[in-house]
Write an enzyme that holds these catalytic residues in place. Sequence first.
Site, PDB file in Angstrom:
ATOM      1  N   HIS A 126       0.684  -1.457   0.169  1.00 43.29           N
ATOM      2  CA  HIS A 126       0.289   0.016  -0.253  1.00 43.29           C
ATOM      3  C   HIS A 126       1.257   1.225  -0.369  1.00 43.29           C
ATOM      4  O   HIS A 126       1.769   1.275   0.981  1.00 43.29           O
ATOM      5  CB  HIS A 126      -0.658  -0.078   1.191  1.00 43.29           C
ATOM      6  CG  HIS A 126      -0.527   0.090   3.150  1.00 43.29           C
ATOM      7  ND1 HIS A 126       0.254   1.086   3.318  1.00 43.29           N
ATOM      8  CD2 HIS A 126      -0.083  -1.088   3.240  1.00 43.29           C
ATOM      9  CE1 HIS A 126       0.368   0.660   4.151  1.00 43.29           C
ATOM     10  NE2 HIS A 126       1.165  -0.091   4.737  1.00 43.29           N
ATOM     11  N   HIS A 128      11.974  -1.779 -12.732  1.00 46.40           N
ATOM     12  CA  HIS A 128      11.922  -2.890 -12.720  1.00 46.40           C
ATOM     13  C   HIS A 128      12.084  -3.829 -11.471  1.00 46.40           C
ATOM     14  O   HIS A 128      12.832  -3.126 -10.728  1.00 46.40           O
ATOM     15  CB  HIS A 128      13.349  -2.982 -13.607  1.00 46.40           C
ATOM     16  CG  HIS A 128      13.178  -4.762 -13.781  1.00 46.40           C
ATOM     17  ND1 HIS A 128      13.648  -5.868 -14.963  1.00 46.40           N
ATOM     18  CD2 HIS A 128      12.267  -5.945 -13.678  1.00 46.40           C
ATOM     19  CE1 HIS A 128      13.279  -6.884 -14.813  1.00 46.40           C
ATOM     20  NE2 HIS A 128      12.253  -6.682 -13.823  1.00 46.40           N
TER      21      HIS A 128
END
Length: 213
Positions: free
Chosen positions: A140, A149
């Site tokens: 979150h 990446h």
Amino acid sequence: MGDSLLIIGAGGHCMSVLDALPRSKYGNITLSDLPSRVGLRVMGIPIAATDDDWEPIYKAGCQNAFIAVGSVGDASKRIRIYQRLKQIGFAFPTIIDPTAAVSESAVLASGVFVGKRALINAQASIGACAIVNTAAVIEHDCKLGDFVHVATGACLAGNVKVGAKVHIGIGAVVIEGVNIGEGAVLGAGAVAIDHIPPRCTAVGIPAKPIKQT
């Protein structure tokens, strides 16, 4: 047949992308790679184009492109491809594997790839052309920049901020609230418990910078 899609790069990452694609939506897929690979097939789809063909393909009516060139610590090639495709006029869809879990409150920019069993949780945001690879966890309120990446099995706890062009290696862990500076590389299996400076490589448990990149 659905919309047309040009995929740039026909290596290992391309296979993950093809496996995640909703084929009913993208019925006409063109793979582009080096001239020496034209005629080869990837998961049954022929490599039929090179970078010289991108503009004619766009003019022929294919308006969607996806960058399936991977990056390990250097996003410059992906960025160059993106800039050229954008100049031509292509749009960049986001591709999410059907096994991934993405919160309805998460925000994903264009050109993002989310791999198998990856999790992107509430209020997270993912920048353009980022890769969230197989079984990676973005908790979150995380904020990931463009061309990041996050490799297979990496785990970012809540409220982590990741600058553009960062590579987070396989199985790496970033604890809550840590910032990873732009262009940094966090090595495989590393555990970041403190902020990581921009443009450095950090490894170990806890992760420590070992060189500038």
